[in-house]
Design a protein around this motif. Structure first.
Motif, PDB file in Angstrom:
ATOM      1  N   VAL A  22       7.084  11.717  23.193  1.00 50.61           N
ATOM      2  CA  VAL A  22       6.738  11.737  21.921  1.00 50.61           C
ATOM      3  C   VAL A  22       5.355  10.787  21.498  1.00 50.61           C
ATOM      4  N   GLU A  23       4.376  11.409  20.774  1.00 51.74           N
ATOM      5  CA  GLU A  23       3.134  10.339  20.681  1.00 51.74           C
ATOM      6  C   GLU A  23       3.696   9.628  19.337  1.00 51.74           C
ATOM      7  N   VAL A  24       3.471   8.373  19.240  1.00 51.10           N
ATOM      8  CA  VAL A  24       3.466   7.509  18.142  1.00 51.10           C
ATOM      9  C   VAL A  24       2.377   6.595  17.976  1.00 51.10           C
ATOM     10  N   THR A  25       2.120   6.572  16.428  1.00 54.00           N
ATOM     11  CA  THR A  25       0.864   5.618  16.084  1.00 54.00           C
ATOM     12  C   THR A  25       1.274   4.354  15.377  1.00 54.00           C
ATOM     13  N   HIS A  26       1.007   2.888  15.926  1.00 60.39           N
ATOM     14  CA  HIS A  26       1.246   2.101  15.282  1.00 60.39           C
ATOM     15  C   HIS A  26      -0.267   1.177  15.124  1.00 60.39           C
ATOM     16  N   ASP A  27      -1.048   1.437  14.269  1.00 59.59           N
ATOM     17  CA  ASP A  27      -2.275   0.784  14.088  1.00 59.59           C
ATOM     18  C   ASP A  27      -2.236  -0.623  13.922  1.00 59.59           C
ATOM     19  N   VAL A  28      -2.497  -1.417  14.833  1.00 59.71           N
ATOM     20  CA  VAL A  28      -2.066  -2.816  14.699  1.00 59.71           C
ATOM     21  C   VAL A  28      -3.395  -3.733  13.956  1.00 59.71           C
ATOM     22  N   LEU A  29      -4.512  -3.125  13.870  1.00 60.35           N
ATOM     23  CA  LEU A  29      -5.575  -3.497  13.726  1.00 60.35           C
ATOM     24  C   LEU A  29      -6.490  -2.952  12.267  1.00 60.35           C
ATOM     25  N   GLY A  30      -5.711  -2.090  11.886  1.00 63.25           N
ATOM     26  CA  GLY A  30      -6.190  -1.027  10.981  1.00 63.25           C
ATOM     27  C   GLY A  30      -6.578  -1.825   9.544  1.00 63.25           C
ATOM     28  N   ARG A  31      -5.862  -2.647   8.999  1.00 65.33           N
ATOM     29  CA  ARG A  31      -6.074  -3.177   7.964  1.00 65.33           C
ATOM     30  C   ARG A  31      -6.921  -4.495   7.782  1.00 65.33           C
ATOM     31  N   SER A  32      -7.244  -4.903   8.958  1.00 69.17           N
ATOM     32  CA  SER A  32      -8.157  -6.109   9.206  1.00 69.17           C
ATOM     33  C   SER A  32      -9.534  -6.037   8.955  1.00 69.17           C
ATOM     34  N   PRO A  33     -10.199  -6.820   8.562  1.00 67.30           N
ATOM     35  CA  PRO A  33     -11.547  -6.781   8.593  1.00 67.30           C
ATOM     36  C   PRO A  33     -12.377  -6.073   9.598  1.00 67.30           C
ATOM     37  N   ILE A  34     -13.476  -5.433   9.415  1.00 67.47           N
ATOM     38  CA  ILE A  34     -13.966  -4.802  10.409  1.00 67.47           C
ATOM     39  C   ILE A  34     -14.488  -5.805  11.442  1.00 67.47           C
ATOM     40  N   THR A  35     -15.072  -7.113  11.169  1.00 66.91           N
ATOM     41  CA  THR A  35     -15.434  -8.167  12.125  1.00 66.91           C
ATOM     42  C   THR A  35     -14.503  -8.355  13.128  1.00 66.91           C
ATOM     43  N   THR A  36     -12.989  -8.070  12.768  1.00 65.21           N
ATOM     44  CA  THR A  36     -12.102  -8.647  13.469  1.00 65.21           C
ATOM     45  C   THR A  36     -11.955  -7.794  14.760  1.00 65.21           C
ATOM     46  N   LEU A  37     -12.429  -6.538  14.451  1.00 62.56           N
ATOM     47  CA  LEU A  37     -12.140  -5.561  15.710  1.00 62.56           C
ATOM     48  C   LEU A  37     -13.073  -5.912  17.037  1.00 62.56           C
ATOM     49  N   VAL A  38     -13.937  -6.728  16.588  1.00 60.14           N
ATOM     50  CA  VAL A  38     -15.034  -7.153  17.806  1.00 60.14           C
ATOM     51  C   VAL A  38     -15.029  -8.650  18.078  1.00 60.14           C
ATOM     52  N   ASP A  39     -14.365  -9.482  17.169  1.00 58.86           N
ATOM     53  CA  ASP A  39     -14.190 -10.824  17.109  1.00 58.86           C
ATOM     54  C   ASP A  39     -12.609 -11.216  17.678  1.00 58.86           C
ATOM     55  N   MET A  78       7.307   5.578  10.220  1.00 57.86           N
ATOM     56  CA  MET A  78       6.555   4.818  11.050  1.00 57.86           C
ATOM     57  C   MET A  78       5.125   5.400  11.058  1.00 57.86           C
ATOM     58  N   ARG A  79       4.188   4.724  10.566  1.00 53.94           N
ATOM     59  CA  ARG A  79       2.858   5.251  10.382  1.00 53.94           C
ATOM     60  C   ARG A  79       1.727   4.415  10.585  1.00 53.94           C
ATOM     61  N   GLY A  80       0.629   4.469  11.172  1.00 53.16           N
ATOM     62  CA  GLY A  80      -0.369   3.513  11.348  1.00 53.16           C
ATOM     63  C   GLY A  80      -1.264   3.521  10.042  1.00 53.16           C
ATOM     64  N   ASN A  81      -2.213   2.603   9.883  1.00 53.43           N
ATOM     65  CA  ASN A  81      -3.212   2.519   8.719  1.00 53.43           C
ATOM     66  C   ASN A  81      -4.442   2.882   9.419  1.00 53.43           C
ATOM     67  N   ASN A  82      -5.024   4.026   8.423  1.00 55.55           N
ATOM     68  CA  ASN A  82      -6.210   4.688   9.167  1.00 55.55           C
ATOM     69  C   ASN A  82      -7.321   4.306   8.109  1.00 55.55           C
ATOM     70  N   ARG A  83      -7.467   3.023   7.712  1.00 58.94           N
ATOM     71  CA  ARG A  83      -8.191   2.609   6.578  1.00 58.94           C
ATOM     72  C   ARG A  83      -9.691   2.908   6.944  1.00 58.94           C
ATOM     73  N   PHE A  84     -10.274   3.085   8.005  1.00 58.64           N
ATOM     74  CA  PHE A  84     -11.604   3.113   8.140  1.00 58.64           C
ATOM     75  C   PHE A  84     -11.852   4.685   8.220  1.00 58.64           C
ATOM     76  N   VAL A  85     -10.846   5.521   8.749  1.00 61.34           N
ATOM     77  CA  VAL A  85     -11.006   6.995   8.671  1.00 61.34           C
ATOM     78  C   VAL A  85     -10.975   7.243   7.326  1.00 61.34           C
ATOM     79  N   LYS A  86     -10.244   7.022   6.553  1.00 63.52           N
ATOM     80  CA  LYS A  86     -10.000   7.552   5.180  1.00 63.52           C
ATOM     81  C   LYS A  86     -11.246   7.051   4.110  1.00 63.52           C
ATOM     82  N   SER A  87     -11.802   6.023   4.526  1.00 65.86           N
ATOM     83  CA  SER A  87     -12.500   5.174   3.595  1.00 65.86           C
ATOM     84  C   SER A  87     -13.706   6.510   3.044  1.00 65.86           C
TER      85      SER A  87
END
Length: 278
Positions: free
Chosen positions: A128-145, A1-10
């Motif tokens: 326990v803290e768990v991360t499930h990044d829902v929008l990490g793989r979506s286009p950047i514009t999706t985060l504000v649209d 169970m891991r989130g996707n941190n695409r923007f952090v790792k870019s």
């Protein structure tokens, strides 16, 4: 169970900066089994307010509340083993104590890596803290649209993986007697859709689900006309409509899209619903 941190790792500076700006915009928010649920019926108006106050009255997370008392399959009542909330970066010591008395054993963070870095949760003892990044793989514009975001909750494979993992985590935590707290930044969009899916699994009717969704406007002291701080029921309906178009129904979305088994659904109902006494 891991989130996707695409923007952090870019490794591309321009893309990393764009990701930071997008997340900063989000942070402007003060911060043969049975089918899943009843027909939609008459929907509440965007000004509908819940008759029952389900707020946990947390100083640092005003949108924290549970689903206790909602009616699900065969009139069974939803219990208090799931809390939906805004992020926990500003909760006070009193808030921590209140959550501890609720036996919170799992905190599921639905945010992107950038959001988590900018507003890290305050830890809860025994959880326990768990991360499930829902929008990490979506286009950047999706985060504000937000209209696009609500559709992507259904269409994006990464979002589906995160949501499915969240529901299975709720299932296992509740089965062990603990409470799960799910949150994003404001507890209204990603958390709103996950809550709507969970309530659908439990058989809660659509008008009640929409009223629960719209209650974010009440607890956050805003309205649907505030496109940053509020929620619009049309967004939630677009997610349901996308699920219908892609999978035939919310039932199809849960089973085929999220991959929840009949056993998962049965267990969620058994651990989160209290049968009505006859």
């Amino acid at each position: 169970m891991r989130g996707n941190n695409r923007f952090v790792k870019s490794t591309t500076p321009r893309r990393a900066i764009a990701g930071l700006l997008a997340s900063a915009a989000l942070l402007l928010i003060p911060v043969a089994a049975p089918t899943l649920g009843a027909p939609a019926g008459a929907a509440p108006s965007p000004t509908t307010r819940e008759a029952t106050d389900r707020s946990l009255h947390l100083t640092g997370a005003p949108n924290a509340r549970d689903f206790a008392g909602y009616r699900g399959i065969e009139g069974a009542q939803v219990n208090s083993k799931v809390i939906r909330s805004d992020n926990l970066s500003r909760i006070t010591s009193e808030d921590v104590a209140r959550l501890t008395t609720r036996s919170v054993r799992s905190v599921v963070d639905l945010r992107t890596g950038v959001e988590r870095a900018l507003q890290p949760d305050r830890r809860l003892p025994g959880a326990v803290e768990v991360t499930h990044d829902v929008l990490g793989r979506s286009p950047i514009t999706t985060l504000v649209d937000l209209p696009s975001a609500y559709r992507s909750f259904v269409t994006d494979s990464g979002a589906r993986v995160a949501i499915a993992a969240t529901l299975r985590g709720i299932e296992s935590t509740a089965a062990a007697g603990g409470t799960t707290l799910i949150h994003c930044t404001a507890g209204k969009d990603r958390t709103g859709w996950v809550s709507a899916v969970l309530l659908s699994v439990l058989g809660v009717d659509r008008p009640t689900i929409e009223a629960d969704f719209l209650a974010s406007n009440t607890y956050r002291h805003t309205s649907a006309s505030d496109r940053i701080n509020g929620v619009d029921v049309a967004w939630l309906r677009s997610s349901f409509a996308t699920a219908d178009a892609r999978y035939g129904s919310i039932d199809g979305y849960v089973r085929a899209g999220l991959g929840l088994s009949a056993r998962d659904i049965t267990t969620l109902r058994s651990v989160l619903l209290t049968p009505t006494r006859r």
